[in-house]
Design an enzyme around this catalytic site. Structure first.
Site, PDB file in Angstrom:
ATOM      1  N   PRO A  15       0.791  -1.216   0.000  1.00 48.65           N
ATOM      2  CA  PRO A  15       0.000   0.000   0.000  1.00 48.65           C
ATOM      3  C   PRO A  15       0.827   1.270   0.000  1.00 48.65           C
ATOM      4  CG  PRO A  15      -0.103  -1.090   2.135  1.00 48.65           C
ATOM      5  CD  PRO A  15       0.551  -2.047   1.183  1.00 48.65           C
ATOM      6  N   ASN A  16       0.346   2.213  -0.779  1.00 55.89           N
ATOM      7  CA  ASN A  16       0.907   3.573  -0.880  1.00 55.89           C
ATOM      8  C   ASN A  16       2.214   3.651  -1.659  1.00 55.89           C
ATOM      9  OD1 ASN A  16      -1.174   4.949   0.610  1.00 55.89           O
ATOM     10  ND2 ASN A  16      -0.403   3.877   2.409  1.00 55.89           N
ATOM     11  N   ARG A  23       4.915  11.019  -2.554  1.00 52.60           N
ATOM     12  CA  ARG A  23       4.701  10.773  -1.132  1.00 52.60           C
ATOM     13  C   ARG A  23       5.969  11.054  -0.331  1.00 52.60           C
ATOM     14  NH1 ARG A  23       4.642   4.674   1.251  1.00 52.60           N
ATOM     15  NH2 ARG A  23       3.920   5.236   3.326  1.00 52.60           N
ATOM     16  N   TYR A  28      11.096   8.991   1.208  1.00 52.79           N
ATOM     17  CA  TYR A  28      11.072   7.904   0.223  1.00 52.79           C
ATOM     18  C   TYR A  28      11.760   8.232  -1.097  1.00 52.79           C
ATOM     19  CZ  TYR A  28       7.687   5.941   3.490  1.00 52.79           C
ATOM     20  OH  TYR A  28       7.086   5.444   4.623  1.00 52.79           O
ATOM     21  N   ASN A  79       8.154  -5.394  -0.543  1.00 49.20           N
ATOM     22  CA  ASN A  79       8.024  -4.237   0.330  1.00 49.20           C
ATOM     23  C   ASN A  79       6.543  -4.144   0.628  1.00 49.20           C
ATOM     24  OD1 ASN A  79       7.825  -1.842   1.659  1.00 49.20           O
ATOM     25  ND2 ASN A  79       8.991  -0.647   0.169  1.00 49.20           N
ATOM     26  N   ALA A  82       3.095  -0.508   5.015  1.00 50.65           N
ATOM     27  CA  ALA A  82       2.577  -0.544   6.391  1.00 50.65           C
ATOM     28  C   ALA A  82       2.071  -1.933   6.792  1.00 50.65           C
ATOM     29  CB  ALA A  82       1.473   0.488   6.550  1.00 50.65           C
ATOM     30  N   GLU A 103      12.900  -9.117   2.091  1.00 45.87           N
ATOM     31  CA  GLU A 103      12.092  -7.976   2.543  1.00 45.87           C
ATOM     32  C   GLU A 103      12.879  -6.692   2.297  1.00 45.87           C
ATOM     33  OE1 GLU A 103      11.266  -8.000   6.746  1.00 45.87           O
ATOM     34  OE2 GLU A 103       9.881  -6.305   6.585  1.00 45.87           O
ATOM     35  N   HIS A 105      12.683  -2.329   2.491  1.00 41.86           N
ATOM     36  CA  HIS A 105      12.054  -1.045   2.828  1.00 41.86           C
ATOM     37  C   HIS A 105      12.948   0.056   2.290  1.00 41.86           C
ATOM     38  CE1 HIS A 105       9.098  -2.935   5.413  1.00 41.86           C
ATOM     39  NE2 HIS A 105      10.090  -3.708   5.853  1.00 41.86           N
ATOM     40  N   ARG A 112      12.834   5.374  12.550  1.00 47.83           N
ATOM     41  CA  ARG A 112      11.533   6.038  12.486  1.00 47.83           C
ATOM     42  C   ARG A 112      10.683   5.683  13.713  1.00 47.83           C
ATOM     43  NH1 ARG A 112       9.067   5.263   6.771  1.00 47.83           N
ATOM     44  NH2 ARG A 112       7.822   7.030   7.535  1.00 47.83           N
TER      45      ARG A 112
HETATM   46  C1  DQA Z   1       8.132   1.345   3.951  1.00 48.49           C
HETATM   47  C2  DQA Z   1       8.181   1.618   5.455  1.00 48.49           C
HETATM   48  C3  DQA Z   1       6.821   1.403   6.087  1.00 48.49           C
HETATM   49  O1  DQA Z   1       6.876   1.660   7.487  1.00 48.49           O
HETATM   50  C4  DQA Z   1       5.801   2.346   5.463  1.00 48.49           C
HETATM   51  O2  DQA Z   1       4.515   2.099   6.006  1.00 48.49           O
HETATM   52  C5  DQA Z   1       5.790   2.261   3.982  1.00 48.49           C
HETATM   53  C6  DQA Z   1       7.056   2.166   3.266  1.00 48.49           C
HETATM   54  C7  DQA Z   1       9.471   1.694   3.260  1.00 48.49           C
HETATM   55  O3  DQA Z   1       9.642   1.296   2.114  1.00 48.49           O
HETATM   56  O4  DQA Z   1      10.324   2.362   3.857  1.00 48.49           O
HETATM   57  O5  DQA Z   1       4.755   2.371   3.346  1.00 48.49           O
HETATM   58  O6  DQA Z   1       7.875  -0.030   3.751  1.00 48.49           O
END
Ligand code: DQA
Length: 149
Positions: A15-16, A23, A28, A79, A82, A103, A105, A112
């Site tokens: 998501p996102n 964003r 990011y 990735n 959240a 995994e 990020h 954070r």
């Molecule tokens: C994320 C880190 C997560 O905490 C966050 O909710 C994201 C992006 C990252 O790529 O740093 O959506 O996965």
């Protein structure tokens, strides 16, 4: 020795992550998801690996794609955004898929908020990369492609 399966890697963004570039660029970066996917595809071509990049804002859709990877993909790079910090269904699906998991990020989740410090995916992953932006996907891809050498 039997010949290993050619690398066929699923890259999942949760998501996102379709909002990359717009964003919170200070967190990011300025690259869009299309830029990320193009860099992944270019590296996969260099490595001679098949790669499929998908993004969803829906937990169940991610679960379905992970299930479909079983017996088809040689690795999953994920990735989960959240959902990494909240979902039980995604790690359950990853375990059921019996495919090596990386995994990723973009941000360093340990610098954070404390709710980002725990990921339900990390303990089942072959490797975890965070804080290296787009390069994190490429490092994961390098390693995942070697599994099939
Ligand atoms: C994320 C880190 C997560 O905490 C966050 O909710 C994201 C992006 C990252 O790529 O740093 O959506 O996965």
């Amino acid at each position: 020795m039997p010949k290993a399966m050619p690398a066929n890697i699923l890259v999942l963004n949760g998501p996102n992550l379709n909002m990359l570039g717009l964003r919170e660029p200070a967190v990011y970066g300025h690259e869009t998801l299309a830029d990320v996917n193009a860099a992944i595809q270019a590296r996969a071509d260099e490595l001679g690996a098949e790669v499929e990049c998908r993004q969803s804002n829906h937990e169940g859709e991610l679960v379905t794609w992970i299930q479909q990877a079983r017996g088809e993909k040689t690795a999953i790079i994920i990735n989960a955004g959240a959902y990494s910090h909240t979902s039980i269904a995604i790690p359950d699906a990853l375990r059921a898929a019996e495919v090596p998991v990386y995994e990723v990020h973009l941000s360093n989740i340990y610098q954070r908020e404390s709710f980002r410090h725990h990921s339900y995916i990390s303990d089942l992953a072959t490797g975890v990369i965070c804080g290296l932006g787009l390069d994190g996907y490429l490092y994961a891809l390098n390693s995942a492609a070697k599994l099939s050498d």
